[in-house]
Scaffold this active site. Structure first.
Site, PDB file in Angstrom:
ATOM      1  CG  HIS A  69      57.121  63.715  39.865  1.00  0.00           C
ATOM      2  ND1 HIS A  69      58.397  63.870  39.390  1.00  0.00           N
ATOM      3  CD2 HIS A  69      56.813  64.881  40.479  1.00  0.00           C
ATOM      4  CE1 HIS A  69      58.849  65.082  39.704  1.00  0.00           C
ATOM      5  NE2 HIS A  69      57.898  65.701  40.373  1.00  0.00           N
ATOM      6  CD  GLU A  71      57.785  59.607  35.881  1.00  0.00           C
ATOM      7  OE1 GLU A  71      58.555  60.002  34.992  1.00  0.00           O
ATOM      8  OE2 GLU A  71      57.153  60.389  36.623  1.00  0.00           O
TER       9      GLU A  71
END
Length: 173
Positions: A69, A71
């Site tokens: 992901h 992040e």
């Protein structure tokens, strides 16, 4: 945090230079999201004291990595850039409200501030689906601001899912 929830800061509450800075950094996160290719277009950047430390974009499909992901990738790069997993004093900008995995990674890495764009009612962990950013946890909870460039962030996701052959719109990440 939902759009109607007044217990958390919304982008309209950010004043002056703060909003200008948030818009600038979110525009960089949107650039990252726009380069995701086969992956769901989510982008993130991590800054400290006005300096860009890291960029990340979803790479689950490209890398065959369930933790790929935006992040998590940005947090890893920021930790490498600072030679510390403790990212105190940083702000992470991400185009989509973090999922539980990313939200916990943000908390565990001691990020001081989280700014996100689109709300994720399916799996957002900042209050839309559930909230990991609650008082009483043993780790410091970052300031959370949602809805920055919300329409641009949401439109990027909508267009991605609309353009996929056989897309049923089911998976948000």
């Amino acid at each position: 945090m939902t759009p109607g929830d007044t217990s958390k800061k919304q982008h309209t509450e950010v004043q002056g230079a703060g909003l200008k800075d948030d818009l600038y950094w979110m525009s960089l996160a949107l650039e990252e999201a726009g380069q995701c290719g086969l992956d769901v277009p989510v982008g993130s950047v991590v800054i400290r004291n006005g300096e860009l430390l890291a960029r990340g974009r979803n790479r689950r499909e490209i890398d065959c990595d369930p933790s790929g992901h935006a992040e998590v990738i940005a947090l890893r790069q920021a930790a490498q850039a600072t030679s510390s997993w403790r990212l105190t004093g940083t702000t992470i900008y991400t185009t989509l409200e973090p999922c539980p995995m990313c939200a916990e990674a943000i908390i565990q890495s001691r990020v001081s501030r989280l700014v996100f764009g689109a709300y994720d009612v399916a799996s957002g962990a900042c209050g839309s689906a559930f909230n990991l950013f609650v008082p009483g946890r043993i780790f410091p909870i970052p300031e959370v601001i949602g809805g920055v460039c919300e329409e641009d962030c949401r439109n990027l996701l909508v267009e991605f899912f609309r353009s996929r052959p056989g897309a049923d719109g089911g998976e948000a990440r």
